[in-house]
Design a protein around this motif. Sequence first.
Motif, PDB file in Angstrom:
ATOM      1  N   LYS A 213     -91.035 -51.307 -89.647  1.00  0.00           N
ATOM      2  CA  LYS A 213     -91.923 -51.621 -88.289  1.00  0.00           C
ATOM      3  C   LYS A 213     -91.087 -52.690 -87.582  1.00  0.00           C
ATOM      4  CE  LYS A 213     -96.412 -50.195 -90.064  1.00  0.00           C
ATOM      5  NZ  LYS A 213     -97.744 -50.651 -90.189  1.00  0.00           N
ATOM      6  N   SER A 214     -90.483 -53.788 -88.138  1.00  0.00           N
ATOM      7  CA  SER A 214     -89.867 -54.702 -87.367  1.00  0.00           C
ATOM      8  C   SER A 214     -88.342 -54.690 -87.789  1.00  0.00           C
ATOM      9  CB  SER A 214     -90.431 -56.052 -87.810  1.00  0.00           C
ATOM     10  OG  SER A 214     -89.831 -57.116 -87.176  1.00  0.00           O
ATOM     11  N   LEU A 215     -87.518 -53.875 -86.939  1.00  0.00           N
ATOM     12  CA  LEU A 215     -86.186 -53.561 -87.062  1.00  0.00           C
ATOM     13  C   LEU A 215     -85.290 -54.070 -85.968  1.00  0.00           C
ATOM     14  CD1 LEU A 215     -84.193 -52.121 -89.010  1.00  0.00           C
ATOM     15  CD2 LEU A 215     -84.892 -49.986 -87.836  1.00  0.00           C
ATOM     16  N   GLY A 216     -84.284 -54.435 -86.160  1.00  0.00           N
ATOM     17  CA  GLY A 216     -83.042 -54.659 -85.384  1.00  0.00           C
ATOM     18  C   GLY A 216     -81.904 -53.977 -85.979  1.00  0.00           C
ATOM     19  N   ILE A 217     -81.250 -53.222 -85.192  1.00  0.00           N
ATOM     20  CA  ILE A 217     -80.141 -52.281 -85.776  1.00  0.00           C
ATOM     21  C   ILE A 217     -79.078 -52.122 -84.699  1.00  0.00           C
ATOM     22  CG2 ILE A 217     -81.406 -50.043 -84.750  1.00  0.00           C
ATOM     23  CD1 ILE A 217     -80.462 -48.698 -87.078  1.00  0.00           C
ATOM     24  N   LEU A 218     -77.875 -52.285 -85.426  1.00  0.00           N
ATOM     25  CA  LEU A 218     -76.441 -51.910 -84.860  1.00  0.00           C
ATOM     26  C   LEU A 218     -75.826 -51.106 -85.693  1.00  0.00           C
ATOM     27  CD1 LEU A 218     -74.036 -54.443 -83.188  1.00  0.00           C
ATOM     28  CD2 LEU A 218     -73.490 -52.118 -84.072  1.00  0.00           C
TER      29      LEU A 218
ATOM     30  N   ALA B 142     -80.357 -55.867 -80.869  1.00  0.00           N
ATOM     31  CA  ALA B 142     -80.584 -56.049 -82.162  1.00  0.00           C
ATOM     32  C   ALA B 142     -81.646 -57.032 -82.571  1.00  0.00           C
ATOM     33  CB  ALA B 142     -79.510 -56.019 -83.078  1.00  0.00           C
ATOM     34  N   ILE B 143     -81.194 -58.158 -81.800  1.00  0.00           N
ATOM     35  CA  ILE B 143     -82.058 -59.333 -82.083  1.00  0.00           C
ATOM     36  C   ILE B 143     -83.187 -59.903 -80.938  1.00  0.00           C
ATOM     37  CG2 ILE B 143     -79.947 -60.306 -83.247  1.00  0.00           C
ATOM     38  CD1 ILE B 143     -79.722 -62.299 -80.763  1.00  0.00           C
ATOM     39  N   PHE B 144     -83.051 -59.112 -80.147  1.00  0.00           N
ATOM     40  CA  PHE B 144     -84.063 -59.657 -78.951  1.00  0.00           C
ATOM     41  C   PHE B 144     -85.864 -59.516 -79.336  1.00  0.00           C
ATOM     42  CE2 PHE B 144     -85.149 -55.488 -77.834  1.00  0.00           C
ATOM     43  CZ  PHE B 144     -85.747 -55.344 -77.055  1.00  0.00           C
ATOM     44  N   GLU B 145     -86.134 -58.812 -80.061  1.00  0.00           N
ATOM     45  CA  GLU B 145     -87.389 -58.557 -80.668  1.00  0.00           C
ATOM     46  C   GLU B 145     -87.837 -59.648 -81.929  1.00  0.00           C
ATOM     47  OE1 GLU B 145     -89.393 -54.414 -78.993  1.00  0.00           O
ATOM     48  OE2 GLU B 145     -87.816 -54.479 -80.772  1.00  0.00           O
ATOM     49  N   LYS B 146     -86.969 -60.496 -82.234  1.00  0.00           N
ATOM     50  CA  LYS B 146     -86.799 -61.248 -83.412  1.00  0.00           C
ATOM     51  C   LYS B 146     -87.370 -60.454 -84.675  1.00  0.00           C
ATOM     52  CE  LYS B 146     -87.655 -65.554 -80.625  1.00  0.00           C
ATOM     53  NZ  LYS B 146     -86.516 -65.998 -80.779  1.00  0.00           N
ATOM     54  N   PRO B 147     -86.658 -59.324 -84.920  1.00  0.00           N
ATOM     55  CA  PRO B 147     -87.317 -58.629 -86.156  1.00  0.00           C
ATOM     56  C   PRO B 147     -86.951 -59.177 -87.405  1.00  0.00           C
ATOM     57  CG  PRO B 147     -85.207 -57.916 -85.417  1.00  0.00           C
ATOM     58  CD  PRO B 147     -85.620 -59.022 -84.378  1.00  0.00           C
ATOM     59  N   ASP B 148     -87.891 -58.782 -88.362  1.00  0.00           N
ATOM     60  CA  ASP B 148     -87.971 -59.290 -89.888  1.00  0.00           C
ATOM     61  C   ASP B 148     -86.908 -58.691 -90.471  1.00  0.00           C
ATOM     62  OD1 ASP B 148     -90.394 -60.461 -89.410  1.00  0.00           O
ATOM     63  OD2 ASP B 148     -91.433 -58.531 -90.157  1.00  0.00           O
TER      64      ASP B 148
ATOM     65  N   MET C  29     -71.048 -65.123 -82.503  1.00  0.00           N
ATOM     66  CA  MET C  29     -71.899 -64.237 -83.202  1.00  0.00           C
ATOM     67  C   MET C  29     -72.440 -64.609 -84.589  1.00  0.00           C
ATOM     68  SD  MET C  29     -72.135 -62.243 -80.517  1.00  0.00           S
ATOM     69  CE  MET C  29     -72.109 -63.674 -79.650  1.00  0.00           C
ATOM     70  N   ARG C  30     -71.339 -65.185 -85.530  1.00  0.00           N
ATOM     71  CA  ARG C  30     -71.921 -65.552 -86.641  1.00  0.00           C
ATOM     72  C   ARG C  30     -72.895 -66.643 -86.595  1.00  0.00           C
ATOM     73  NH1 ARG C  30     -65.651 -66.157 -88.655  1.00  0.00           N
ATOM     74  NH2 ARG C  30     -65.281 -63.831 -89.232  1.00  0.00           N
ATOM     75  N   LYS C  31     -72.801 -67.616 -85.630  1.00  0.00           N
ATOM     76  CA  LYS C  31     -73.979 -68.597 -85.548  1.00  0.00           C
ATOM     77  C   LYS C  31     -75.214 -67.899 -85.368  1.00  0.00           C
ATOM     78  CE  LYS C  31     -70.860 -72.206 -83.907  1.00  0.00           C
ATOM     79  NZ  LYS C  31     -70.327 -72.941 -82.636  1.00  0.00           N
ATOM     80  N   ILE C  32     -75.240 -66.778 -84.443  1.00  0.00           N
ATOM     81  CA  ILE C  32     -76.450 -66.225 -84.115  1.00  0.00           C
ATOM     82  C   ILE C  32     -77.059 -65.651 -85.324  1.00  0.00           C
ATOM     83  CG2 ILE C  32     -77.325 -64.047 -83.177  1.00  0.00           C
ATOM     84  CD1 ILE C  32     -75.419 -64.530 -80.673  1.00  0.00           C
TER      85      ILE C  32
END
Length: 210
Positions: A73-78, A142-148, A167-170
């Motif tokens: 349900k809470s997914l960021g994907i690349l 992949a990160i904008f919704e702050k996924p779990d 990007m590593r810092k992100i």
Amino acid sequence: MIVIEQATKKIGRNTVLKDVNLNFKEGTIYGLRGRNGAGKTMLLRAIAGLIKLDSGRILVNNQQIRKEISFPKSLGILIENNNVLPDFTLKKNLQLLAKIKKIATDEMIDDAILRVGFNPNDKRKVRQFSLGMKQRAAIAQAIFEKPDLILLDEPTNAIDVEGVREMRKIFELEKKRGASIILASHNPEDLNVLADEIIVMAEGRVVNEK
């Protein structure tokens, strides 16, 4: 928490995943290492619900993928080719996606765009971006919704040296936020710098964890 039990998948005559058993916890970065065809991308696709296992199961927060839920349900994907729409700006891409789950605010969208090194008011369409810029755009998506849960397949491809550090810092900040990150990379430095645990795969199997 993600639990993978006896996950097996065949495509034609090839077994791309074979009896995979793994556990992933929150606030941790996991690195997947292995040659092409080792099963790294297939494992990410299975966790995301993009492929159905032939046997075994994947549980995300005690819900079985492709049975009780279609995908986490809470997914960021690349994964593999990024799917940022080329005929829209990056901001418009994220705004369109935000309408689906209705989680991300305009402030969250602008923040993600800034974090990957873009101006939220940039009017260029994604098709005008270089390969490295498109990769940054995919990371923002992949990160904008702050996924779990964040699944990343070769996330630093085509990004310059300074951009890789950014990007590593992100990814480190997403981990501190509490996200579980599973990252597949051919770049050993990505894994050595970022991963709390490294999982080595070969021929669809897990052959080592450390």
